[in-house]
Enzyme design. Structure first.
Site, PDB file in Angstrom:
ATOM      1  CD  GLU A  69      -2.829   1.155   2.445  1.00  0.00           C
ATOM      2  OE1 GLU A  69      -3.656   2.071   2.562  1.00  0.00           O
ATOM      3  OE2 GLU A  69      -2.773   0.181   3.236  1.00  0.00           O
ATOM      4  CG  ASN A 114      -7.654   2.601   5.190  1.00  0.00           C
ATOM      5  OD1 ASN A 114      -8.418   1.670   4.962  1.00  0.00           O
ATOM      6  ND2 ASN A 114      -7.296   2.930   6.416  1.00  0.00           N
ATOM      7  CG  ASN A 214      -9.346  -1.226   1.751  1.00  0.00           C
ATOM      8  OD1 ASN A 214      -8.885  -2.343   1.956  1.00  0.00           O
ATOM      9  ND2 ASN A 214      -9.295  -0.265   2.663  1.00  0.00           N
ATOM     10  CD  GLU A 215     -10.186  -2.170   6.187  1.00  0.00           C
ATOM     11  OE1 GLU A 215     -10.111  -1.008   6.624  1.00  0.00           O
ATOM     12  OE2 GLU A 215      -9.468  -3.093   6.621  1.00  0.00           O
ATOM     13  CE1 TYR A 286      -5.313  -5.091   9.209  1.00  0.00           C
ATOM     14  CE2 TYR A 286      -3.113  -6.041   9.259  1.00  0.00           C
ATOM     15  CZ  TYR A 286      -4.103  -5.354   8.585  1.00  0.00           C
ATOM     16  OH  TYR A 286      -3.894  -4.927   7.291  1.00  0.00           O
ATOM     17  CD  GLU A 340      -5.967  -4.654   4.785  1.00  0.00           C
ATOM     18  OE1 GLU A 340      -5.862  -4.345   5.992  1.00  0.00           O
ATOM     19  OE2 GLU A 340      -6.365  -3.871   3.903  1.00  0.00           O
ATOM     20  CD  GLN A 409       0.618  -2.157   3.962  1.00  0.00           C
ATOM     21  OE1 GLN A 409       1.483  -1.602   3.299  1.00  0.00           O
ATOM     22  NE2 GLN A 409      -0.463  -1.516   4.358  1.00  0.00           N
TER      23      GLN A 409
END
Length: 566
Positions: A69, A114, A214-215, A286, A340, A409
């Protein structure tokens, strides 16, 4: 990637509303009440593959993906640093490329995250000197656009990785997605494809897998939506993209985490509406040791059992996807893209963001936003590596539904690879469990029968101390056993029996390849730029007989891998 105070953690609820509840035992695992003391020299656990063992599924190559990212120094100072001594003609750091290849990454999700929700993909093509600078609202940085899809395609060609490309559903949508698809995959002869050729890439990039946003459920996301709003939007974009190229594999945004109030219902709403043109739904999770500042023992034990949470997450999303299939009278399963996952000490980021918000609230500000600042550069411990090894075991044990995954990442930002400006690149502790699986897990995955002592956790109740997975490539006659001791206090000795592997009687014998152990007496020990090999896997002293049986002792908080062949 979530921002403020909303990261997925060892609990299944929002961090501000923590609850503890027993979690179901993983498939193929039975819990034993045997207690152990001392050095556990007498076997108290076992891992076995019976002769009638059924494989979970074939091991999908995309399970060993990663994520790049435009965040912090992941791109600038990570994969791209033209002034670095190892930089090539494109500005790519060769030392980082070498480590990416060693890590075994197969597919890389790009460019966010993001970041993508306020990104104009056109800003990153053509001569660098003509590219505009923009404000990145996700991480409050200045984006120079020195790297874009053309450059990342060239990098991926050198790294030998597939690209999973994300499109902006925050400030843009249908037309931008179609234009980008034409640019990267179109045959010469149309406007956008000819622009790609003019920019030096004659052949289509053949990018097959696309993330549609994304999200989008997250209030931190630019242009965030309700489940119904996103369902309608993704349905239109997916439909149009497949009109342009029917062979695409499209990923819808799932929930940003299990703490989200619409978790489960979001997936069901989105997948039911857009079922016909979707292939995957994303999962994000996460984890971190919530007691890392005080080194609280109970928190460490919960952290070590994080895979219990991932297992429940997979079951919940799979169930929602199946309900969507049934509502559409469909025949295909929507697969999971766990694009992720990993260890992220998000409390550190939350503190930084709280400080920034407090300062920003004090009137208008006109100072320039920083370029590629140091953000989210977690330094990982030995315990973090064991947890990531445990999470990889979980992904492999559920690879019938999880057909793609991206460890988030890749470089510098919550990453297995760190790179110093104008300096060396080095491996974090988390590098090793990922690399072992990525390089050696082939063929079919098996969830072996496990008998294990239990450990008590505040978050999940009593859970097995030992977890494991086996992969076996019958044609190549190579296999891999990955196992973890999630007990924070006690070693456990286990007997391993692989005699039930398919085709083994015809092979005659099994032979041991490399066996290694990752463990430190101090679970908080780290690798650093000054001591890059402080934590590395060590040889595991075991002997395997011809039928594939052996005994191994796993210290508290440890991970092992055993390579074998016929």
């Amino acid at each position: 990637m979530t921002t403020h105070n909303s990261q997925y953690s060892a609990e299944t609820t929002h961090p501000d509303k923590q609850e503890s509840s027993p979690a179901p035992t993983a498939a193929g695992t039975t819990a034993s009440n045997v207690s152990t003391t001392g050095n556990a020299t007498t076997p108290d656990a076992s891992i076995a593959l019976n002769a009638d063992a059924t494989p979970v599924a074939d091991v999908p190559p995309r399970l060993f993906g990663s994520f790049v990212e435009h965040l912090g120094r992941c791109v600038y100072g990570g994969i791209y640093e033209p002034s670095h001594p190892t930089a090539d003609e494109n500005g790519f750091r060769q030392d980082v490329l070498d480590l990416v290849k060693e890590l075994g990454v197969t597919c890389v999700r790009y460019p966010g995250g993001n970041f993508v929700s306020n990104y104009n993909w056109e800003d990153g093509i053509g001569p660098r000197e003509n590219r505009p600078m923009r404000r990145d609202l996700a991480w409050h940085c200045t984006e120079t656009n020195e790297m874009g899809i053309d450059d990342f395609y060239r990098w991926s060609q050198k790294a030998g990785t597939e690209i999973m490309l994300a499109v902006n559903m925050g400030t843009r949508g249908l037309k931008a997605a179609l234009d980008e698809l034409e640019y990267v995959n179109g045959a010469p002869g149309t406007a956008w494809a000819d622009q790609r050729v003019a920019n030096g890439i004659e052949e289509p990039m053949d990018i097959k897998m696309w993330c549609i946003g994304n999200e989008m459920d997250g209030p931190w996301q630019v242009g965030h939506m309700s489940p119904e709003e996103y369902a309608g939007a993704v349905d239109k974009v997916a439909h149009a993209m497949k009109l342009a190229e029917s062979g695409l594999e499209l990923v819808a945004c799932g929930s940003s985490g299990a703490y989200m109030p619409t978790f489960g219902t979001w997936e069901k709403t989105v997948l039911t509406k857009a079922y016909e043109n979707l292939d995957f739904v994303s999962c994000h999770a996460y984890y971190f040791d919530r007691g890392h500042k005080t080194r609280a023992a109970a928190s460490m034990q919960d952290f070590l059992a994080s895979s219990e949470d991932m297992t429940k997450f997979i079951a919940t999303v799979s169930d929602a996807a199946d309900q969507a299939r049934e509502a559409n009278n469909g025949t295909k399963d929507i697969a999971l893209s766990f694009d992720e996952w990993g260890v992220w000490y998000s409390d550190k980021w939350n503190e930084q963001e709280d400080q920034w918000k407090a300062e920003a609230a004090q009137g208008l500000h006109h100072e320039p936003w920083p370029k590629s600042p140091h953000l989210l550069e977690d330094i990982y411990t030995a315990a973090d590596a064991v947890v990531e090894g445990s999470l990889m075991i979980t992904l492999l044990k559920h690879c019938d539904r999880v057909r793609s995954a991206s460890r988030a990442q890749l470089v510098n930002v919550i990453a297995p690879i760190m790179a110093e400006e104008h300096g060396p690149a080095w491996r974090q502790t988390t590098f090793y469990p990922f690399a072992e699986a990525a390089l050696h897990a082939r063929g079919q995955a098996y969830a072996p029968a496990i008998s294990s002592p239990t450990i008590h956790t505040e978050a999940y109740g009593d859970v097995p101390a030992i977890d494991a997975v086996v992969t076996w490539d019958e044609q190549a006659r190579t296999g891999l056993l990955l196992a973890v001791n999630r007990d924070a206090n006690t070693p456990h000795t286990l007997t391993i029996d692989l005699s039930g592997l398919p085709g083994l009687p015809g092979l005659g014998t099994l032979a041991l390849g490399k066996a290694q152990l990752l463990h430190e007496d101090d679970p908080y020990r780290t690798n650093t730029a000054e001591a890059p090999e402080a934590v590395t896997p060590q040889p595991l002293g075991i002997a395997m007989n011809a039928t594939g049986t052996c005994t191994a002792t796993l210290p508290a908080i440890s991970w092992i891998s055993v390579e074998f062949h016929g």
